[in-house]
Structure formats: structure tokens, C-alpha cells
Scaffold this active site. Structure first.
Site, PDB file in Angstrom:
ATOM      1  N   GLY A 102      -5.436   8.196   5.020  1.00  0.00           N
ATOM      2  CA  GLY A 102      -4.588   9.235   5.606  1.00  0.00           C
ATOM      3  C   GLY A 102      -3.351   9.477   4.752  1.00  0.00           C
ATOM      4  O   GLY A 102      -2.879  10.610   4.615  1.00  0.00           O
ATOM      5  N   SER A 132       6.587   9.926  11.725  1.00  0.00           N
ATOM      6  CA  SER A 132       5.534   9.716  10.736  1.00  0.00           C
ATOM      7  C   SER A 132       6.112   9.758   9.326  1.00  0.00           C
ATOM      8  O   SER A 132       6.630  10.776   8.875  1.00  0.00           O
ATOM      9  CB  SER A 132       4.446  10.787  10.858  1.00  0.00           C
ATOM     10  OG  SER A 132       3.630  10.755   9.697  1.00  0.00           O
ATOM     11  N   ASP A 168       1.648  -0.360  12.157  1.00  0.00           N
ATOM     12  CA  ASP A 168       0.506  -0.958  11.450  1.00  0.00           C
ATOM     13  C   ASP A 168       0.254  -2.418  11.855  1.00  0.00           C
ATOM     14  O   ASP A 168      -0.822  -2.955  11.582  1.00  0.00           O
ATOM     15  CB  ASP A 168       0.724  -0.897   9.939  1.00  0.00           C
ATOM     16  CG  ASP A 168       0.555   0.534   9.419  1.00  0.00           C
ATOM     17  OD1 ASP A 168      -0.056   1.365  10.122  1.00  0.00           O
ATOM     18  OD2 ASP A 168       1.066   0.820   8.317  1.00  0.00           O
ATOM     19  N   ARG A 189      -9.115  12.605  11.788  1.00  0.00           N
ATOM     20  CA  ARG A 189      -7.691  12.323  12.076  1.00  0.00           C
ATOM     21  C   ARG A 189      -6.866  13.612  12.069  1.00  0.00           C
ATOM     22  O   ARG A 189      -7.181  14.566  11.363  1.00  0.00           O
ATOM     23  CB  ARG A 189      -7.173  11.280  11.077  1.00  0.00           C
ATOM     24  CG  ARG A 189      -7.895   9.954  11.268  1.00  0.00           C
ATOM     25  CD  ARG A 189      -7.403   8.891  10.346  1.00  0.00           C
ATOM     26  NE  ARG A 189      -6.011   8.566  10.580  1.00  0.00           N
ATOM     27  CZ  ARG A 189      -5.286   7.774   9.806  1.00  0.00           C
ATOM     28  NH1 ARG A 189      -5.842   7.221   8.738  1.00  0.00           N
ATOM     29  NH2 ARG A 189      -4.030   7.528  10.087  1.00  0.00           N
ATOM     30  N   LYS A 243       0.837  -1.210   0.000  1.00  0.00           N
ATOM     31  CA  LYS A 243       0.000   0.000   0.000  1.00  0.00           C
ATOM     32  C   LYS A 243       0.871   1.258   0.000  1.00  0.00           C
ATOM     33  O   LYS A 243       0.629   2.182  -0.768  1.00  0.00           O
ATOM     34  CB  LYS A 243      -0.904  -0.043   1.244  1.00  0.00           C
ATOM     35  CG  LYS A 243      -1.853   1.108   1.412  1.00  0.00           C
ATOM     36  CD  LYS A 243      -3.007   0.736   2.335  1.00  0.00           C
ATOM     37  CE  LYS A 243      -2.732   0.963   3.807  1.00  0.00           C
ATOM     38  NZ  LYS A 243      -2.582   2.358   4.219  1.00  0.00           N
ATOM     39  N   LYS A 265      -5.308   6.393  14.435  1.00  0.00           N
ATOM     40  CA  LYS A 265      -5.295   5.675  13.144  1.00  0.00           C
ATOM     41  C   LYS A 265      -6.728   5.625  12.574  1.00  0.00           C
ATOM     42  O   LYS A 265      -7.563   6.422  12.964  1.00  0.00           O
ATOM     43  CB  LYS A 265      -4.697   4.282  13.356  1.00  0.00           C
ATOM     44  CG  LYS A 265      -3.209   4.332  13.681  1.00  0.00           C
ATOM     45  CD  LYS A 265      -2.421   4.821  12.492  1.00  0.00           C
ATOM     46  CE  LYS A 265      -0.979   5.051  12.802  1.00  0.00           C
ATOM     47  NZ  LYS A 265      -0.239   5.642  11.680  1.00  0.00           N
ATOM     48  N   GLN A 310       4.366   9.577   6.715  1.00  0.00           N
ATOM     49  CA  GLN A 310       3.480  10.385   5.861  1.00  0.00           C
ATOM     50  C   GLN A 310       3.896  11.850   5.914  1.00  0.00           C
ATOM     51  O   GLN A 310       3.955  12.531   4.881  1.00  0.00           O
ATOM     52  CB  GLN A 310       2.031  10.226   6.316  1.00  0.00           C
ATOM     53  CG  GLN A 310       1.500   8.818   6.088  1.00  0.00           C
ATOM     54  CD  GLN A 310       0.129   8.600   6.694  1.00  0.00           C
ATOM     55  OE1 GLN A 310      -0.402   9.448   7.395  1.00  0.00           O
ATOM     56  NE2 GLN A 310      -0.441   7.435   6.438  1.00  0.00           N
TER      57      GLN A 310
HETATM   58  C1  S3P Z   1       2.253   5.089   6.175  1.00  0.00           C
HETATM   59  C2  S3P Z   1       2.739   5.557   7.360  1.00  0.00           C
HETATM   60  C3  S3P Z   1       2.141   5.260   8.655  1.00  0.00           C
HETATM   61  C4  S3P Z   1       1.222   4.043   8.565  1.00  0.00           C
HETATM   62  C5  S3P Z   1       0.296   4.123   7.390  1.00  0.00           C
HETATM   63  C6  S3P Z   1       1.093   4.192   6.103  1.00  0.00           C
HETATM   64  C7  S3P Z   1       2.935   5.473   4.933  1.00  0.00           C
HETATM   65  O1  S3P Z   1       1.392   6.367   9.098  1.00  0.00           O
HETATM   66  O2  S3P Z   1       0.481   3.903   9.759  1.00  0.00           O
HETATM   67  O3  S3P Z   1      -0.546   2.981   7.358  1.00  0.00           O
HETATM   68  O4  S3P Z   1       2.679   4.867   3.882  1.00  0.00           O
HETATM   69  O5  S3P Z   1       3.767   6.381   4.991  1.00  0.00           O
HETATM   70  P1  S3P Z   1       2.085   7.578   9.900  1.00  0.00           P
HETATM   71  O6  S3P Z   1       3.000   8.275   8.972  1.00  0.00           O
HETATM   72  O7  S3P Z   1       0.933   8.438  10.319  1.00  0.00           O
HETATM   73  O8  S3P Z   1       2.761   6.914  11.059  1.00  0.00           O
END
Ligand code: S3P
Length: 433
Positions: A97, A170, A318, A125, A16, A345, A172
Site C-alpha cells: 500500500g 494516514s 502496525d 484496499r 520499511k 490493512k 501514506q
Molecule cells: C505507513 C503508514 C501506515 C502503516 C503502513 C506504513 C507508511 O499506513 O500502516 O504499514 O510507511 O507511511 P497508513 O498511512 O495507511 O496508516
């Protein structure tokens, strides 16, 4: 009635995280990027939809067995930096997210205003974590009073580079700032005291180094043209986690999981389980498109109770729902501290785990930053109605548990598994011997 599961799994969903990033990178690259094995999970399809709303040409070709094991090749034609089209409607980010946060880094650099919305879960969120660094770079934002979406972004074509020391680990947020950094004039620096998944850096060929206090330093040189390329998406290790738990529990199980992404920033859960005594081995390890991949062999094995806290939490974020349920099922014990982030989450995963484990008869204590399991009632309930909170990882974790209990377990929303793992239930069923 406990069941036995055996077989070779070639239909795990494509990763993903890497799928999202491949599409976003393609959208800001010049030319047509080819993405082999893009994920059919709803979150990843949402990213493609949002990019189409921004005028990006997306072509998706489905081959293989359309129902049980479809394979997707996606072609995305991007125009380069700052070339997205102003969207006519708010951008729909669904349950994702990753889409909302990472796309914000790109939208911060466009010469128009955009609005990002999502489903009920995503609208609750926290979004200040992206707004703060991206505002410092020069874009302006409005959020709801509670710091959540709708995220309104007034982009600017003159983003400034920043030096950001991450306070919440994070990937993200890090990726949003990397994407914005590509559009800024000069060098953007990101310092990560606690490492998170590094796919964006690998896919963009960014170098990282260590600071004197052991943090990771990532440098992004702004203004470089990105050229279209080919991405190959390996199987998702976070999805594989459910199969690993299925393999460890019970007796006589043996599963071979093919072509799983073994990026070290993603597979801490496998080391945690090996340390607890699980029989997990690797075969055919190799590099594909800059990512380590390989096959994972997992067999039924007794494990010790899992106790998780501190800096390890970020690398397991995760997989914590499945690890908690696995530890409870295998040992009647579990402990998690330092994981308040898990409440932010797709659902409040601490509350969701506690309420459902209690429904299964486990004795739980809930804390602001985690929970513990200490024992199980002598008599198990005959029926358990799992409240998924429409959270894919909660639904899948308790479905795995349901395979190893005499109770009749039902899920109030099984469909939410499709967010990341559309063929989950069929696959588990096909492995039962
Ligand atoms: C992700 C980062 C994580 C994870 C999410 C996917 C990503 O979130 O929980 O399912 O692909 O960068 P956070 O960056 O909020 O920790």
C-alpha cells in the site's frame, strides 16, 4: 512446551517506511543517492521495481552474510522533478500500500498516464483517500467502482498547491501530498489533527508547527530542486515489536535489539507495554541521519491487560496485531475500540485476529471498530491452524504466540512474513536457548 529466548539481535530488517521513502525521494532528486542498509523485504523491493519501470536507474549491492544477515546498499540515480519515464506496462505494487499510495503523489505530477496494480490484497484496499487530495491539486484519476485499484493517473505538470486537513490519520496519504506538493507552484499545507509517522518530513527537511487547536501543520514549498544525498536506514521498530513480544512472554527471556529506529511517532507501543508493566529499557540512544535510534533491552515480565482506543490507535496501527496477541497470551484479556482502519490493512486484521485467537481457545467479541478478549477455554486445542490471510503481521504475531503454547501451531502461509521480515523464522529459532 514454553521456550526461553536470549541474545543480541543485530539482524532486524531495515525500516520499511524509511526504505520506501528513501527510494522515492532519490527518484525525484538530481544525482545519485546512496541508501545504506536498504530493506530486503518484498515490499521495499517492489518499490525499487516500480521505479525501474519508470526509467530510474537502481543499483543494489548485497554484502554481509547473504543468507542470514544480508546488508544492502542501493544507489539510485534520479533526474529531478517531473523526469520519470512513461511506463510501458502497469506499475506492479505487489502487496505494498505504501508503494501504491506514495508513488501516486509523484505520478500525479508527471506528464503521462500511468496505471498502478497490486496483488489480490492490495487490489481491495481503499484508494479514494489519495485520489481526493491529488485530484484537488489538478491530476485526474480513475479507480474501480469500489474505490480500489487499478489506479489510473493522468498526471499534470501544473499541479496546484492545496490546504489539506487530514480526516483519516494516514502517513501514506500525507506523504503522497507532500511529494505532489514538491511539484506544485506555491505552498501546500497539510494539517494533521492526529499525528502519524513523520519520516517524509524529516528526510525532506520540512518544518512543522502547531495550530491553535493543537494539530500539526506541515508546509511544503513547491518547485525546490532536491539534491541526491546519503540515507542510513535504522532497524524497523514495527519488526522489533515481534521480538519485544517474544522477550516479554514466558520466563527468563532477555533480548538486546540493536540500532532500532526510536522515532517517537513509531514507538508508542513500547510506552504502552512499559505502562502495562513490561521490562523494556533503552541504551545507546543517538541520532542517525535525522532519526533517533538506539538499543532496546526487553526481559520476560508480567503485564496488565492492554486496553487501546481513541487517538492512540493511529500511532500503534502496525503493532496492534502483535499487541493483541501478546495481551491475550499474557493475560487472557484485551480490548481494542476505535480501530475500524485495521480492517483496511493487508487483511481485515480485526477479523483475522478474532478467528485465530478463537482457534487458540480465547473467548472473543468482535465489533465494527475492534474486538475484545475475555478469558480462555479451560482446555486448549492440541492443534491450531492459523489462517494468515497472506498478511505478514498476522503470520508473525501468531508464530510468536506459538512459541508459548503447548498446541501444535501451523501457519497456512509462512512465506508472507518476507513482505517485511525475510529472516523472521530463522532469527527466532536462533534466539532459543
Ligand atoms: C505507513 C503508514 C501506515 C502503516 C503502513 C506504513 C507508511 O499506513 O500502516 O504499514 O510507511 O507511511 P497508513 O498511512 O495507511 O496508516
Amino acid at each position: 512446551m514454553p521456550r526461553t529466548f536470549k541474545g543480541t539481535v543485530t539482524s532486524l530488517p531495515p525500516d520499511k517506511s524509511i526504505s520506501h521513502r528513501s527510494a522515492l525521494i532519490a527518484a525525484i532528486s538530481e544525482g545519485t543517492t546512496e541508501i545504506e542498509n536498504y530493506s530486503g523485504g518484498l515490499d521495499n523491493q517492489t518499490t525499487l521495481g516500480a521505479l525501474q519501470q519508470l526509467g530510474v536507474a537502481v543499483h543494489q549491492e548485497i554484502s554481509g552474510d547473504q543468507l542470514s544477515n544480508p546488508r544492502r546498499k542501493v544507489r539510485i540515480t534520479g533526474g529531478g522533478l517531473r523526469k520519470l519515464a512513461s511506463p510501458a506496462e502497469p506499475l506492479q505494487c505487489g502487496n505494498s500500500g505504501s508503494t501504491m499510495r506514495m508513488l501516486s503523489g509523484i505520478l500525479a505530477a508527471q506528464p503521462f498516464t500511468s496505471t498502478l496494480i497490486g496483488d489480490d490484497s492490495l487490489m481491495q484496499r481503499p484508494m479514494k483517500r489519495i485520489v481526493e487530495p491529488l485530484s484537488e491539486m489538478g491530476a485526474s484519476f480513475t479507480l474501480s467502482e469500489t474505490g480500489t485499484a487499478p489506479v489510473v493517473i493522468h498526471g499534470t505538470t501544473s499541479l496546484k498547491p492545496i490546504s489539506l486537513r487530514m480526516t483519516v490519520p494516514s502517513a501514506q496519504v500525507k506523504s503522497a501530498v507532500i511529494f505532489a506538493g514538491f511539484h506544485a507552484e506555491g505552498i501546500t499545507e497539510i494539517i494533521e489533527p492526529v499525528s502519524t509517522r513523520n519520516h517524509t518530513e524529516l528526510m525532506l527537511g520540512l518544518k512543522s508547527s502547531r495550530t491553535s487547536d493543537g494539530a500539526t501543520l506541515i508546509r511544503v514549498y513547491g518547485g525546490r530542486t532536491l539534491h541526491a544525498k546519503v540515507f542510513h536506514i535504522p532497524a524497523d521498530p514495527s519488526a522489533a515489536c515481534f521480538l519485544v513480544a517474544l522477550g516479554v512472554l514466558g520466563t527468563g527471556n532477555e533480548l538486546l535489539l540493536k540500532d532500532v529506529c526510536l522515532n517517537p511517532t513509531r514507538i508508542s507501543y513500547l510506552s504502552v507495554l512499559q505502562d502495562a508493566g513490561a521490562s523494556i529499557t533503552f541504551e545507546n540512544e543517538r541520532i542517525l541521519g535525522g532519526e533517533s535510534i538506539g538499543d532496546v533491552i526487553v526481559k520476560s515480565s508480567p503485564i496488565k491487560p492492554l486496553r487501546i482506543s481513541g487517538d492512540t490507535v493511529a500511532a500503534l496501527i502496525d503493532e496492534l496485531p502483535m499487541l493483541a496477541v501478546l495481551s491475550a497470551m499474557a493475560t487472557n484479556a484485551f480490548e481494542l475500540r476505535g480501530a475500524a482502519e485495521l480492517r483496511a490493512k493487508e487483511s481485515d486484521r480485526i477479523a483475522a485476529l478474532v478467528v485465530n485467537l478463537q482457534a487458540m481457545g480465547f473467548r472473543c467479541d468482535e465489533f465494527p471498530d475492534g474486538f475484545s478478549v475475555a478469558g480462555r477455554a479451560n482446555t486448549s486445542p492440541a492443534h491450531v491452524s492459523v489462517r494468515t490471510f497472506h498478511d505478514h503481521r498476522i503470520a508473525m504475531s501468531f508464530f510468536i504466540a506459538s512459541r508459548f503454547t503447548d498446541a501444535a501451531v501451523s501457519l497456512d502461509d509462512a512465506d508472507c512474513a518476507a513482505v517485511s521480515f525475510p529472516n523472521f523464522f530463522d532469527l527466532i529459532q536462533s534466539l532459543e536457548v
